[in-house]
Design a protein around this motif. Structure first.
Motif, short mmCIF file in Angstrom:
data_model
loop_
_atom_site.label_atom_id
_atom_site.label_comp_id
_atom_site.label_asym_id
_atom_site.label_seq_id
_atom_site.Cartn_x
_atom_site.Cartn_y
_atom_site.Cartn_z
N PHE A 81 0.91 -1.14 0.14
CA PHE A 81 -0.10 0.11 -0.03
C PHE A 81 0.83 1.03 -0.06
CE2 PHE A 81 -1.51 3.38 2.86
CZ PHE A 81 -2.77 3.47 2.30
N ALA A 83 0.80 5.51 -0.25
CA ALA A 83 -0.11 6.91 -0.29
C ALA A 83 0.75 8.02 0.26
CB ALA A 83 -1.43 6.72 0.25
N ILE A 163 -13.37 -11.84 -1.35
CA ILE A 163 -14.34 -10.91 -1.43
C ILE A 163 -14.21 -9.65 -0.56
CG2 ILE A 163 -16.83 -10.30 -1.67
CD1 ILE A 163 -16.32 -12.50 -3.67
N GLY A 164 -13.60 -10.01 0.67
CA GLY A 164 -13.48 -8.90 1.67
C GLY A 164 -12.25 -8.08 1.14
N ILE A 165 -11.31 -8.73 0.32
CA ILE A 165 -10.00 -7.95 0.05
C ILE A 165 -10.56 -7.09 -1.13
CG2 ILE A 165 -7.81 -8.29 -1.12
CD1 ILE A 165 -7.67 -11.01 0.23
N VAL A 167 -13.39 -5.70 -1.87
CA VAL A 167 -13.98 -4.59 -1.43
C VAL A 167 -13.36 -3.57 -0.75
CG1 VAL A 167 -15.69 -3.81 0.46
CG2 VAL A 167 -16.34 -5.99 -0.92
N SER A 168 -12.21 -3.98 -0.13
CA SER A 168 -11.23 -3.22 0.51
C SER A 168 -10.53 -2.55 -0.43
CB SER A 168 -9.91 -4.13 1.34
OG SER A 168 -10.68 -4.77 2.09
N ILE A 170 -11.61 -1.65 -3.27
CA ILE A 170 -12.56 -0.63 -3.98
C ILE A 170 -12.68 0.50 -3.15
CG2 ILE A 170 -14.81 -0.36 -4.64
CD1 ILE A 170 -14.50 -3.07 -5.96
N LYS A 171 -12.56 0.50 -1.68
CA LYS A 171 -12.78 1.45 -0.80
C LYS A 171 -11.48 2.35 -0.73
CE LYS A 171 -15.90 -0.04 2.59
NZ LYS A 171 -16.16 0.03 4.24
N ILE A 172 -10.22 1.90 -1.10
CA ILE A 172 -8.95 2.56 -0.92
C ILE A 172 -8.36 2.86 -2.18
CG2 ILE A 172 -8.44 1.97 1.70
CD1 ILE A 172 -6.50 -0.02 0.43
N MET A 175 -7.56 6.55 -3.12
CA MET A 175 -6.58 7.28 -2.21
C MET A 175 -5.12 6.82 -2.22
SD MET A 175 -7.98 6.84 1.57
CE MET A 175 -8.58 5.29 2.19
N LEU B 86 -19.80 4.56 0.08
CA LEU B 86 -19.46 3.75 -1.11
C LEU B 86 -20.68 4.34 -2.19
CD1 LEU B 86 -19.02 0.36 0.17
CD2 LEU B 86 -17.47 1.53 -1.09
N ILE B 94 -20.90 -2.56 -4.87
CA ILE B 94 -20.13 -2.87 -3.76
C ILE B 94 -20.99 -2.18 -2.56
CG2 ILE B 94 -17.98 -2.45 -2.50
CD1 ILE B 94 -17.45 -4.16 -4.65
N ILE B 147 -18.00 -10.74 5.56
CA ILE B 147 -16.94 -9.82 4.55
C ILE B 147 -16.68 -8.55 5.17
CG2 ILE B 147 -17.23 -8.32 2.54
CD1 ILE B 147 -19.10 -10.17 1.43
N PHE B 150 -13.76 -8.76 7.75
CA PHE B 150 -12.65 -9.08 6.89
C PHE B 150 -12.00 -7.86 6.32
CE2 PHE B 150 -14.19 -13.73 6.14
CZ PHE B 150 -13.37 -14.08 7.37
N VAL B 151 -12.90 -6.87 5.85
CA VAL B 151 -12.69 -5.60 5.22
C VAL B 151 -11.95 -4.67 6.30
CG1 VAL B 151 -13.51 -3.51 4.28
CG2 VAL B 151 -14.07 -5.78 3.57
N ILE B 154 -8.35 -5.97 6.83
CA ILE B 154 -7.54 -5.71 5.83
C ILE B 154 -7.28 -4.21 5.82
CG2 ILE B 154 -7.00 -5.68 3.32
CD1 ILE B 154 -9.19 -8.17 3.28
N LEU B 155 -8.02 -3.28 6.02
CA LEU B 155 -7.63 -1.93 6.05
C LEU B 155 -6.79 -1.69 7.10
CD1 LEU B 155 -11.24 -0.38 4.93
CD2 LEU B 155 -9.16 -0.94 3.54
N LEU B 158 -3.30 -2.70 6.34
CA LEU B 158 -2.87 -1.98 5.20
C LEU B 158 -2.47 -0.63 5.48
CD1 LEU B 158 -4.26 -2.97 1.83
CD2 LEU B 158 -1.76 -3.01 2.65
N LEU B 161 -0.06 4.45 8.35
CA LEU B 161 1.07 5.45 8.12
C LEU B 161 1.24 6.45 9.16
CD1 LEU B 161 0.47 5.90 4.08
CD2 LEU B 161 1.76 4.28 5.38
#
Ligand SMILES: [Zn+2]
Ligand SMILES: [Zn+2]
Lengths: 216, 205
Positions: A81, A83, A163-165, A167-168, A170-172, A175, B86, B94, B147, B150-151, B154-155, B158, B161
């Protein structure tokens, strides 16, 4: 032969032809299938049974492959990632570990179980009972293993994690730049392999095979 | 053979090995799996898990599922807020997936199982075949609600910063994960043959 319910005749276990549709509860006679044949529910189209070609070999091979891909998925960078001029790369296990350091150890445990531990146990169990079938030998606890693995199936959520990955991302994506690591692709292959294994598991055929194994 | 519901005939199929046997059996004669009748006080157990789910559903939806820190400023994100953002950013598919998986399915599942329990307790004989089918659907779709958990995982992993941009998990993520598990357990302990018991069971005995 035995009489159950409202005088409905059900054959003894030598001829296992009666099935109940799991979706719509229709009671229906399903003959033993030839390789390559499938049986669908006439009322709701649910897949009742499928005797796929070389199912036993494929189950074994894809379960071993899935385990290897899962191991690889833990060995390399999973996602990257970047940014605002800063970069960050994480491994799959770091995705779990970060939840512990952020004071959510129970959430970390749930995620770890659903995406790594349970799928791994499931695959090991599948390899175990398919070895039993391949060797035509009743290894210890073959039946218990088979029963537990079929029970465990809904708790293995590799495909939902993917699927969760998605969606993540698409969310980021707006940016930041996202990089897919080698481990990410390993996890995709792992997920595909485990799906192939599940597709080839036919409960009726498996139990027929396991019950036909000679007693040691 | 005419189309008949197994439950109406007092039969059930084993979910583990497909063996058809009498619905009163507590464990399968072929594979030894625990069958629906093996859960004593099924309705009470289902209610217990459902009430736990409702108790978890509220914080899961109203507390922040994660905190976004951007250039030193922290904002709270809820599940519904995520769906709305979204949607306003034009990611309609989504937004719909997340809305269905995180809001519609859990709530629908709790309402359906609650309705089924109530209708059993009230001795209703209305549309038992459809109710059985509805139960199977709730049993099948529940796991997809994971889902959003998990989102968040992951966020959070990741986007670390420091003050520039970070995401931290919120209480709702844990409440939501626990709620998905409890609704799955509620579906497992629910005994669909009770739907038929109030309907036709009396003359089967
Ligand atoms: Zn059907
Ligand atoms: Zn069984």
């Amino acid at each position: 032969m035995a009489t159950w319910g409202r005088g409905v005749l059900i054959m003894a276990s030598a001829k296992p032809s009666q099935m109940v549709c799991h979706e719509c509860d229709l009671l229906i006679g399903v003959p033993l299938l030839e390789p390559g044949e499938k049986a669908f529910c006439p009322r709701c189209n649910f897949l009742l049974a499928a005797n796929r070609r070389n199912a036993q070999d494929k189950i074994f091979a894809f379960a071993v492959a899935a385990l290897l891909f899962l191991a690889l998925a833990n060995a390399f960078p999973f996602l990257g990632f970047s940014a605002q001029g800063q970069e960050r790369t994480v491994t799959l296990l770091q995705c779990v570990a970060i939840l512990i350091t952020e004071n959510f150890p129970s959430l970390a445990a749930i995620v770890f179980a659903l995406i790594i531990a349970i799928p791994a146990i499931f695959l090991l169990g599948v390899i175990y009972f398919s070895s039993s079938l391949a060797l035509s030998r009743r290894l210890p606890a073959t039946e218990i293993t088979l029963r537990w693995m079929l029970w465990l199936l809904p708790w293995s959520m590799a495909e939902i994690f993917l699927i969760g990955i998605l969606v993540s991302f698409i969310k980021i994506v707006a940016m930041a730049d996202v990089a897919l690591g080698l481990s990410f692709w390993s996890y995709v292959f792992f997920s595909v392999c485990i799906t192939v294994v599940v597709m080839h598991l036919d409960k009726r055929e498996l139990w027929r095979g396991v019950r036909a194994l000679p007693n040691e | 053979m005419s189309e008949q519901s197994a439950m109406a005939l007092g039969l059930q199929g084993c979910p583990i090995c497909t063996k058809v046997g009498p619905v009163e059996c507590t464990s399968c004669e072929i594979c030894g799996a625990r069958l629906h009748a093996g859960w004593s006080n099924s309705i009470q157990r289902t209610w217990a898990w459902l009430i736990t789910s409702v108790v978890l559903y509220l914080p899961a939806n109203f507390l922040p599922i994660m905190y976004t820190r951007f250039l030193g400023k922290e904002t709270e994100n809820t599940i519904l807020g995520g769906v709305v953002s979204l949607w306003t950013h034009g990611s309609y598919p989504i937004a719909i997936i997340i809305f269905v998986a995180s809001v519609f399915v859990p709530l629908g599942k709790i309402l359906v199982l609650g309705w089924l329990c109530l209708s059993i307790q009230l001795g209703s004989t209305f549309a038992v075949t459809q109710k059985t089918k509805l139960y199977r659907v709730t049993e099948f779709v529940g796991r997809w609600s994971m889902i959003d958990v998990f989102v968040v995982g992951i966020l959070v992993a990741l986007i670390q910063l420091g003050n520039v941009m970070s995401i931290l998990p919120g209480m709702a993520a844990l409440a939501f994960a626990a709620m998905v598990v409890t609704t799955m357990l509620a579906a497992i302990v629910f005994d669909p043959r009770l739907l038929w018991m109030s309907a036709e069971w009396d003359d089967l005995k």
